[in-house]
Design a protein around this motif. Structure first.
Motif, mmCIF file in Angstrom:
data_model
loop_
_atom_site.group_PDB
_atom_site.id
_atom_site.type_symbol
_atom_site.label_atom_id
_atom_site.label_comp_id
_atom_site.label_asym_id
_atom_site.label_seq_id
_atom_site.Cartn_x
_atom_site.Cartn_y
_atom_site.Cartn_z
ATOM 1 N N THR A 81 -5.444 3.915 7.465
ATOM 2 C CA THR A 81 -5.265 5.356 7.246
ATOM 3 C C THR A 81 -5.897 6.161 8.367
ATOM 4 O O THR A 81 -5.287 7.134 8.850
ATOM 5 N N ALA B 79 -7.633 8.831 0.523
ATOM 6 C CA ALA B 79 -7.762 7.437 0.938
ATOM 7 C C ALA B 79 -9.115 6.800 0.591
ATOM 8 O O ALA B 79 -9.145 5.658 0.107
ATOM 9 N N THR C 270 -7.229 -0.213 3.514
ATOM 10 C CA THR C 270 -6.632 1.104 3.292
ATOM 11 C C THR C 270 -7.255 2.134 4.219
ATOM 12 O O THR C 270 -6.558 2.981 4.792
ATOM 13 N N ALA D 289 -9.336 3.489 -1.662
ATOM 14 C CA ALA D 289 -9.849 2.282 -1.009
ATOM 15 C C ALA D 289 -10.905 1.615 -1.894
ATOM 16 O O ALA D 289 -10.962 0.380 -2.001
ATOM 17 N N ARG E 3 0.824 -1.211 0.000
ATOM 18 C CA ARG E 3 0.000 0.000 0.000
ATOM 19 C C ARG E 3 0.864 1.269 0.000
ATOM 20 O O ARG E 3 0.520 2.255 -0.636
#
Length: 331
Positions: A257, A241, A253, A245, A26
């Motif tokens: 995050t 994000a 994610t 995602a 990621r």
């Protein structure tokens, strides 16, 4: 002007063996997004597009003479995007109407001609104004990622075996040399990872086996280009994000995050460490002069070093670049 802060070879979390691989993936994906994203109004271009223009403008018409080998490709990084943009520039010139049917795509093992229906002999017979080829390699290959990237372009291939940038396999560079193609090495957001002994070894091998190399970094050892830029990068991660995602189909994610903010923390921290590790063009030239290449100072004088800083987002988004090529007439 030299940075006020001396270079420090500090550690980055993403480099550590204990850092989970799924989080590393990621992190690398986020860095690729930073390279390839172009937000209209805010950005004049993406950094990858800017790198392609710099290669085109600095190499001029000789850009077609090279094959570009990324020696630290990671998950692919900006190289697929640089390939696309550079070939778009070439295609836009009157002399570059080309056919890509003879160009290979997919894996090429270090001692083989690959598994494609397009043979290596066909590649060698391609017209002089063919599209520029790019090759992905790494000490730790990301074959699945590279296979996906290569499937999207006939001008992008990869080496499935481990490739050490300090000891480039003779078969890798030799196959292009035998067809009269020059080898240009790429280090995208990578050269700062090497300590001085390794950096010297890589430069020595580069000067001995290649015809040019490029170092591109998104950070620099300054307050604005390092500390502030990475803070803004962290803010961008928080904003983007949710979108990624969904795009990546990765609920994790969002988890890493917001709820457990490992991703933004690692990206910003590693970015700061990268800034402190980043060398100035003068520091890279000093390594060139002391890398131990055969021929010493006389060999180094056969190479021309160009460098600069190009803006892709005012006032903090700068691409710091070094492009080094053999002078005309050098063997």
């Amino acid at each position: 002007m030299a940075p006020l802060v001396p270079r420090m070879h500090l550690f980055e979390i993403d480099d550590q063996t204990w850092f989970p691989s799924f989080l590393r993936a990621r992190v690398q994906a986020a860095l690729t997004v930073a390279w390839t994203t172009h937000v209209p109004i805010l950005q004049s271009s993406s950094p990858a597009q800017l790198a392609a223009r710099l290669l085109s403008s600095n190499l001029g018409t000789t850009v077609r003479d090279y094959v570009f080998i990324d020696f630290c490709a990671g998950g692919g990084g900006p190289t697929p995007s640089i390939e696309k943009h550079l070939n778009q520039v070439i295609e836009s010139t009157p002399s570059s109407s080309t056919s890509t049917s003879a160009l290979c795509n997919g894996p090429i093992a270090n001692g083989s001609t690959g598994t494609n229906s397009n043979s290596y002999a066909a590649v060698a017979a391609a017209p002089p104004n063919r599209p520029v080829r790019f090759v992905l390699t790494d000490l730790h290959p990301h074959v699945d990622d590279w296979k996906k990237a290569a499937s999207a372009s006939p001008n992008l291939s990869y080496i499935p075996d481990s490739v050490d940038a300090a000891h480039a396999p003779a078969g890798l560079v030799g196959r292009y040399k035998s067809e009269g193609t020059k080898v240009f090495r790429l280090f995208n957001l990578a050269f700062h990872h090497f300590d001085d002994p390794l950096a010297k070894a890589i430069l020595k091998n580069t000067l001995e086996t290649s015809d040019g190399f490029g170092i591109f970094e998104l950070q620099e050892r300054t307050f604005l280009g390092g500390f502030v830029t990475l803070l803004l990068f962290g803010a961008g991660i928080l904003l983007a994000a949710p979108y990624y995602a969904i795009k990546w189909r990765s609920p994790a994610t969002l988890l890493f995050t917001y709820l457990i903010p490992i991703l933004p923390s690692v990206l910003v921290f590693d970015g700061w460490m990268s800034a402190l590790r980043t060398r100035t063009p003068e520091e890279v030239e000093a390594l060139l002069r002391t890398c131990g290449v055969e021929g010493g100072e006389e060999e180094v004088k056969r190479w021309e070093v160009r460098s600069g800083r190009a803006s892709f987002m005012w006032p903090v988004g700068n691409l710091n670049w070094i492009i080094c090529v053999k002078r005309e007439g050098s063997a």
